[in-house]
Design an enzyme around this catalytic site. Structure first.
Site, PDB file in Angstrom:
ATOM      1  N   ASP A 100       0.842  -1.194   0.000  1.00  0.00           N
ATOM      2  CA  ASP A 100       0.000   0.000   0.000  1.00  0.00           C
ATOM      3  C   ASP A 100       0.878   1.244   0.000  1.00  0.00           C
ATOM      4  O   ASP A 100       1.409   1.652   1.031  1.00  0.00           O
ATOM      5  CB  ASP A 100      -0.907  -0.027   1.229  1.00  0.00           C
ATOM      6  N   GLU A 145      31.836   9.269   3.647  1.00  0.00           N
ATOM      7  CA  GLU A 145      32.459   9.252   4.976  1.00  0.00           C
ATOM      8  C   GLU A 145      31.358   9.595   5.969  1.00  0.00           C
ATOM      9  O   GLU A 145      30.998  10.753   6.147  1.00  0.00           O
ATOM     10  CB  GLU A 145      33.598  10.273   5.056  1.00  0.00           C
ATOM     11  N   GLU A 150      29.513   9.848   9.544  1.00  0.00           N
ATOM     12  CA  GLU A 150      29.722  10.009  10.979  1.00  0.00           C
ATOM     13  C   GLU A 150      28.415   9.789  11.741  1.00  0.00           C
ATOM     14  O   GLU A 150      27.331  10.012  11.203  1.00  0.00           O
ATOM     15  CB  GLU A 150      30.263  11.410  11.271  1.00  0.00           C
ATOM     16  N   GLU A 188      35.667  10.025  16.313  1.00  0.00           N
ATOM     17  CA  GLU A 188      35.677  11.359  15.710  1.00  0.00           C
ATOM     18  C   GLU A 188      35.904  12.431  16.784  1.00  0.00           C
ATOM     19  O   GLU A 188      36.201  12.123  17.934  1.00  0.00           O
ATOM     20  CB  GLU A 188      34.368  11.610  14.934  1.00  0.00           C
ATOM     21  N   GLU A 247      33.250   7.356  13.172  1.00  0.00           N
ATOM     22  CA  GLU A 247      33.193   7.340  11.709  1.00  0.00           C
ATOM     23  C   GLU A 247      33.669   5.983  11.210  1.00  0.00           C
ATOM     24  O   GLU A 247      34.662   5.438  11.713  1.00  0.00           O
ATOM     25  CB  GLU A 247      34.071   8.442  11.115  1.00  0.00           C
ATOM     26  N   HIS A 293      30.574  13.332   4.225  1.00  0.00           N
ATOM     27  CA  HIS A 293      31.304  13.841   3.076  1.00  0.00           C
ATOM     28  C   HIS A 293      31.144  12.872   1.907  1.00  0.00           C
ATOM     29  O   HIS A 293      31.182  11.646   2.095  1.00  0.00           O
ATOM     30  CB  HIS A 293      32.784  14.007   3.400  1.00  0.00           C
ATOM     31  N   ARG A 315      40.703  22.303   4.432  1.00  0.00           N
ATOM     32  CA  ARG A 315      39.401  21.669   4.638  1.00  0.00           C
ATOM     33  C   ARG A 315      38.301  22.653   5.013  1.00  0.00           C
ATOM     34  O   ARG A 315      37.209  22.234   5.359  1.00  0.00           O
ATOM     35  CB  ARG A 315      39.517  20.587   5.731  1.00  0.00           C
ATOM     36  N   GLU A 371      35.800  16.188  -3.051  1.00  0.00           N
ATOM     37  CA  GLU A 371      35.118  15.850  -1.797  1.00  0.00           C
ATOM     38  C   GLU A 371      34.135  16.966  -1.455  1.00  0.00           C
ATOM     39  O   GLU A 371      34.541  18.082  -1.149  1.00  0.00           O
ATOM     40  CB  GLU A 371      36.128  15.676  -0.670  1.00  0.00           C
ATOM     41  N   ARG A 412      31.873  18.475   1.151  1.00  0.00           N
ATOM     42  CA  ARG A 412      31.963  18.328   2.600  1.00  0.00           C
ATOM     43  C   ARG A 412      30.711  18.756   3.361  1.00  0.00           C
ATOM     44  O   ARG A 412      30.626  18.589   4.571  1.00  0.00           O
ATOM     45  CB  ARG A 412      33.165  19.131   3.115  1.00  0.00           C
TER      46      ARG A 412
END
Length: 444
Positions: free
Chosen positions: A54, A132, A134, A189, A196, A245, A316, A333, A335
């Site tokens: 359903d 990645e 977490e 982490e 992670e 990420h 970063r 990447e 982030r």
């Protein structure tokens, strides 16, 4: 996870391993896993695409008068659960959703990703993704309800005895490996109780399936250890939020389309254009990759989460980072995403943004190799560095104006998603929080 199974393989292996129940799994539009369980005697029927459910009972699917939906199992997703229950040995199959007339259901997030991957294929590309992911492990109370109390005071890369979640994390890794995951790393982490686990990149559809499976396994194993695992982006004020990420690359003619050994930084024009597309659509994309009110409590300066729309090959702090490895490992990447998103929609919209950059040859601005967090407003303005949305409301307004993101989602999911998220925001707006009580109750 790489296995290729026929329907006959699934039937044979299930019989050999004594499987008693099969879980037919799929996702609603918010990335919440749904499940129809059948006894092994119904497996043949399921593999013939004859199992109905359903659809009106699922968030974002259909109205009651159009509720019949069919589950079509993807036999390559067949896996036997490593744990035993009182019901015996159990297995699962991830399914696509189809209408009674045999057409794919446009409200199926897995179909949306497949559709965007087909668009990429027409241009000669396939997409690889490495997530990645977490999460936090919290204690439960005497009734088994989750708290926000962590079981350790550990930090980044700490180990036992300060990392009291290590035994649970080790069992998660072992279980995932038994289910076919190639685990690359696992560690504590930044936040107390935060962890992670990274698994190897795969094609985008397999990666989205793997993220859904990963979340399920982490929660189940945490529960075995008397803990609650949460993928909520910012569960506790004042400590780091959880991200997911997304390392992305495109392949073309068997080669990494992002790599050009003769170019500056070893990045191809396609890679630059892909970055340009992601930056152009970053604000609207954020509504999909960071889909909750709580997501924007993570996207603030000071907790390693990206806030500014920029890219870099060295640090970063920007939205997009270029990891150092080149050759087949060349990738970008992204982030900003958090693990509350629907991975099928997050990958579909990321790809659509990147392909828009390639189609229209959108060059990104120069790389920003300084720490953006340390820049003042004047320096940010000089470099034309914009910010991600501050709230779900702002992200929704921007998404409503972005035709590329609308087309990536398709009309059905776009309309249902927008409607649900405005409802979520309006509910939040009128809710009286603990912060307001603490600030104002005795003051006025």
């Amino acid at each position: 996870m790489g296995n290729k199974y026929s329907a006959e393989d699934v039937l044979r292996i299930s019989k050999e391993r004594g499987v008693e129940f099969i879980h037919l799994q799929f996702s609603d539009i918010f990335g919440v896993m749904k499940n129809v369980s059948i006894p092994i005697e119904e497996l043949d029927k399921a593999l013939n695409n004859e199992i109905m459910f359903d659809g009106s009972s699922i968030d974002g699917f259909v109205r009651i008068e159009e509720s019949d939906m069919y589950l079509r199992p993807d036999t390559d997703t067949f896996v036997i659960f490593p744990w035993r229950t009182t019901s015996g040995v159990e297995a699962r199959l991830i399914c696509d959703i189809y209408n009674p007339d045999g057409t794919p259901f446009e409200g199926d997030p897995r179909y949306v990703l497949k559709k965007n991957l087909e668009d990429a294929k027409k241009l000669g590309y396939t997409m690889n993704v490495g997530p990645e992911c977490e999460f936090y492990l919290f204690l439960t109370d005497e009734k088994g309800n989750p708290t926000t109390i962590t079981q350790d005071a550990a930090g980044y890369f700490d180990m036992a005895p300060v990392d009291l979640g290590e035994s649970a994390r080790k069992e998660m890794v072992s279980t995932l490996k038994e289910m076919g995951f190639a685990i690359e790393a696992s560690h504590h982490e930044v936040g107390p109780g935060q962890h992670e686990i990274d698994f190897k990149y795969d094609d985008a559809l397999a990666t989205a399936d793997n993220v859904m499976t990963f979340k399920m396994v982490v929660r189940i194993i945490a529960q075995k250890h008397g803990l609650h695992a949460t993928f909520m982006p910012k569960p506790v004020y004042g400590i780091a939020g959880s991200g997911m990420h997304l390392n992305q690359s495109l392949m073309k003619d068997g080669e990494n389309a992002f790599y050009d050994p003769s170019a500056q930084m070893g990045l191809s024009k396609d890679c630059y254009y892909y970055i340009g597309g992601l930056l152009k659509h970053a604000k609207a994309l954020t509504c999909i990759t960071n889909p909750t009110v709580n997501s924007y409590k993570r996207l603030v300066s000071g907790f390693e989460a990206p806030v500014y729309i920029a890219w870099s090959g060295r640090n970063r702090s920007p939205l997009i980072r270029i990891p150092a490895k080149r050759g087949n490992s060349t990738r970008i990447e992204l982030r900003s995403p958090d693990p509350s998103n629907n991975p099928y929609l997050a990958l579909a919209c990321s790809l659509a943004a990147g392909l828009d950059g390639i189609r229209n040859k959108i060059m990104p601005p120069p790389s920003v190799d300084k720490n953006i967090y340390e820049m003042d407003e004047q320096e940010l303005k000089k470099l034309n560095i914009d910010k991600l949305p501050d709230s779900l409301e702002e992200a929704l307004v921007i998404l409503e104006k972005d035709e590329v993101m609308k087309n990536a989602l398709g009309e059905h999911i776009y309309n249902k998603y927008i409607e649900a998220k405005w409802s979520e925001w309006n509910s939040y707006k009128t809710f009286v929080t603990r912060w307001e009580i603490d600030q104002y109750l005795t003051k006025f």
